[in-house]
Design a protein around this motif. Structure first.
Motif, PDB file in Angstrom:
ATOM      1  N   HIS A  84     -32.634 -36.536  16.055  1.00  0.00           N
ATOM      2  CA  HIS A  84     -31.198 -36.450  15.822  1.00  0.00           C
ATOM      3  C   HIS A  84     -30.741 -35.012  15.674  1.00  0.00           C
ATOM      4  N   LEU A  85     -29.548 -34.736  16.176  1.00  0.00           N
ATOM      5  CA  LEU A  85     -28.758 -33.593  15.743  1.00  0.00           C
ATOM      6  C   LEU A  85     -27.704 -34.184  14.830  1.00  0.00           C
ATOM      7  N   LEU A  86     -27.377 -33.484  13.792  1.00  0.00           N
ATOM      8  CA  LEU A  86     -26.492 -34.022  12.772  1.00  0.00           C
ATOM      9  C   LEU A  86     -25.483 -32.973  12.349  1.00  0.00           C
ATOM     10  N   GLU A  87     -24.252 -33.401  12.168  1.00  0.00           N
ATOM     11  CA  GLU A  87     -23.233 -32.530  11.585  1.00  0.00           C
ATOM     12  C   GLU A  87     -22.478 -33.326  10.528  1.00  0.00           C
ATOM     13  N   VAL A  88     -22.512 -32.841   9.299  1.00  0.00           N
ATOM     14  CA  VAL A  88     -21.718 -33.426   8.223  1.00  0.00           C
ATOM     15  C   VAL A  88     -20.300 -32.904   8.414  1.00  0.00           C
TER      16      VAL A  88
END
Length: 92
Positions: A84-88
């Motif tokens: 995964h790439l994740l951005e909050v």
């Protein structure tokens, strides 16, 4: 209790995840990259997962969401589903 909103991109390999991260860091739109590449049904919404609380996601994902800075693309994060790439996008 803390709540967060996040978006992600799910792919099969760490290499693909790193390549997509480079694209985003070079200026590509996260949502567009998610729509074109993510294996998750959330790809239809640009990877948006909506709002959730601690314990609602797999542990690796949960830890990253509630410890990373808002607005920063992080990853690869390996889970049972892939990479995964994740951005909050928001945390309250």
């Amino acid at each position: 209790m803390a709540r967060a909103e996040a978006r992600h991109i799910l792919v099969d390999s760490e290499e693909e995840c790193l390549a997509l991260k480079k694209e985003i860091e070079a200026g590509a739109d996260f949502a567009a990259v998610a729509r074109e590449n993510s294996l998750c049904p959330s790809s239809r919404n640009g990877g948006d997962l909506g709002e959730f609380g601690p314990g609602q996601m797999v542990p690796e994902f949960d830890k990253a969401v509630f410890s990373s800075d808002v607005g920063v693309v992080i990853g690869p994060i390996k889970t049972q589903f892939g990479y995964h790439l994740l951005e909050v996008t928001k945390r309250v």
